[in-house]
Design an enzyme around this catalytic site. Structure first.
Site, PDB file in Angstrom:
ATOM      1  N   ARG A  33       0.828  -1.216   0.000  1.00 48.41           N
ATOM      2  CA  ARG A  33       0.000   0.000   0.000  1.00 48.41           C
ATOM      3  C   ARG A  33       0.861   1.265   0.000  1.00 48.41           C
ATOM      4  O   ARG A  33       0.514   2.253  -0.641  1.00 48.41           O
ATOM      5  CB  ARG A  33      -0.952  -0.030   1.201  1.00 48.41           C
ATOM      6  CG  ARG A  33      -2.089  -1.062   1.040  1.00 48.41           C
ATOM      7  CD  ARG A  33      -2.766  -1.366   2.386  1.00 48.41           C
ATOM      8  NE  ARG A  33      -3.939  -2.227   2.260  1.00 48.41           N
ATOM      9  CZ  ARG A  33      -3.896  -3.552   2.163  1.00 48.41           C
ATOM     10  NH1 ARG A  33      -2.725  -4.181   2.131  1.00 48.41           N
ATOM     11  NH2 ARG A  33      -5.017  -4.252   2.075  1.00 48.41           N
ATOM     12  N   ASP A 326      -3.694 -15.702   7.635  1.00 51.40           N
ATOM     13  CA  ASP A 326      -2.402 -16.223   7.161  1.00 51.40           C
ATOM     14  C   ASP A 326      -1.668 -17.043   8.209  1.00 51.40           C
ATOM     15  O   ASP A 326      -0.635 -17.641   7.910  1.00 51.40           O
ATOM     16  CB  ASP A 326      -1.500 -15.063   6.716  1.00 51.40           C
ATOM     17  CG  ASP A 326      -1.975 -14.438   5.411  1.00 51.40           C
ATOM     18  OD1 ASP A 326      -2.550 -15.175   4.587  1.00 51.40           O
ATOM     19  OD2 ASP A 326      -1.776 -13.224   5.224  1.00 51.40           O
TER      20      ASP A 326
END
Length: 448
Positions: A33, A326
């Site tokens: 990002r 994750d």
């Protein structure tokens, strides 16, 4: 970078407890990002602590191809001269996103709001992953997509000349889909609105505010409503990338499982929407504490101290899945050493990660003498209450997190654990083996 040759690795119990202080690579989500927002802001963004794994380097290359100036000025230090929201240019060649689903999906959001044509591909693993979940909502902007069957890469996109704002209710909890919709909304006049029934990681919202966008978040009976005011003036802002909690998970679980260990992982991102694993480990009896808590670049950060502890099985609620999606493979390794049964519920999303991570995790355990079964979308692990048998070879399916979880298991197992290919670890955690060996005071992990 194509991995033609597999790199088999193995891990064995270290000769001494794990000890020391370490930093883990920068947060992957925030690194992607930072590069993207730097590219669409006005001015020059200085980034420190960027993860220099392959996935993030693909994002850097894509931003360069779209007209931003992106240069590395030192280890983890990068400078991005942006083009302003709506200022990206048509790339001259195909954008290859490698192994990164995050980069691919977020970039589709950005491209949707720009009047340009682009083609995107990735490696064999990424070309199998579903993109329809982002192209469907993004089509509402006026962007057009051409994909392979099943909405898969390679795909072509023609962004909208006059993009429309999106109003979308997420059918599944996915920060990537939410982020893609918000990024598309940057170039559209009016308000873009995304509703999520379960909160997902909010790095996009935090960083948009950091760069000057107006983002509001409200909890309503419909769910969490995120609104973005379109066409903001994004201004360059410095970004300090914290250590990735998903990467910190591996040395932390290793310290919990290897008797006598005490490890401090410094400068870890502690965003509450990312710390489900730490909550779960504490419920299992883990000795985890936080030192030096602070805020950096809009994100909470601290040092995590992990010490060896006897763990017990727990039930992990499905609502926690988005905050630790994750981390299930390495949690399964912790559960394998725990006393009693651990049931992880609501893991449907794991079937569409870098591999079918749910099946791969169950197979990892089975190959090393741990009983595990999948019931619907639940993973049930029968803990050994002590040393894991080990001795197996794990098929990684080109999945970096399966590879690292298996190697952590080898540190706490009676017999060494091997993986068929460790090459993909570099996508998220360059230098993983060397760092773990530093804690072990010797070569516990190395080529098989």
């Amino acid at each position: 970078m194509a991995h033609s040759e597999p790199r088999p690795f193995r891990a064995a119990a270290p000769s001494a407890p794990l000890a020391g202080r370490l930093g883990v690579p920068g947060d992957k989500s925030i690194s992607h990002r930072a590069l993207m927002f730097g590219a669409i802001a006005v001015g020059t963004t200085e980034i420190a602590g960027l993860l220099e794994g392959e996935d993030v380097l693909r994002t850097a290359a894509a931003m360069r191809a779209l007209g931003a100036e992106v240069e590395r000025t030192g280890p983890g230090a990068w400078r991005v001269a942006g083009r302003g929201a709506g200022g990206l240019v048509e790339p001259a060649d195909v954008l290859d996103m490698g192994n990164s689903g995050t980069a691919a999906r977020l970039l589709l959001g950005l491209l949707s709001g720009h009047p340009l044509f682009a083609v995107m591909t990735g490696d064999a693993s990424l070309r199998r992953r579903p993109m329809k979940r982002v192209t469907d909502p993004l089509s509402a902007t006026g962007a057009q997509f051409w994909t392979r069957e099943g909405g898969r890469l390679p795909l072509a996109v023609r962004g909208a000349a006059d993009p429309l704002p999106i109003d979308y209710v997420l059918p599944v909890a996915s920060a990537q889909v939410k982020s893609a919709c918000l990024l598309a909304g940057l170039c559209a006049p009016g308000t873009t609105r995304v509703v999520e029934r379960e909160p997902t990681r909010d790095h996009t919202e935090n960083m948009l505010r950091h760069f000057g966008a107006t983002v509001a978040v409200e909890d309503t009976p419909e769910g969490r409503v995120v609104t973005l005011e379109g066409q903001p003036e994004l201004a360059a802002a410095p970004v300090l990338v914290p250590g990735d909690p998903s990467s910190a998970a591996f040395p932390i679980v290793a310290a919990l499982l290897v008797p006598g260990s005490r490890v401090v992982v410094e400068n870890v991102g502690l965003n509450p929407l990312r710390t489900g694993l730490f909550t779960t480990l504490r419920e299992m009896g883990a000795a985890l504490s936080i030192e030096n808590a602070r805020i950096a670049g809009g994100e909470p950060v601290g040092d995590i101290v992990a010490e060896h502890a006897e763990l017990r099985g727990v039930e992990v609620p499905p609502g926690r899945a988005p905050s630790m999606i994750d981390e299930y493979p390495v949690l399964a390794v912790a559960a394998a050493a725990a006393r009693g049964v651990t049931r992880m519920r609501g893991l449907a999303e794991l079937r569409v990660k870098e591999s079918d991570r749910l099946s791969a995790t169950a197979a990892l355990l089975a190959a090393n003498g741990v009983r595990a079964e999948i019931e619907g979308d639940d993973l049930i692990v029968h803990g050994t209450g002590g040393a894991i048998p080990g001795g197996g070879t794990v098929e990684t399916h080109m999945d970096h997190r399966i590879a690292m979880a298996a190697l952590v298991m080898g540190l706490a197992a009676r017999a060494p654990v091997a993986v068929d290919d460790a090459a993909f670890i570099d996508t998220s955690f360059p230098g993983f083996a060397a760092l773990m060996n530093g804690l072990a005071g010797g070569a516990a992990i190395g080529p098989a």
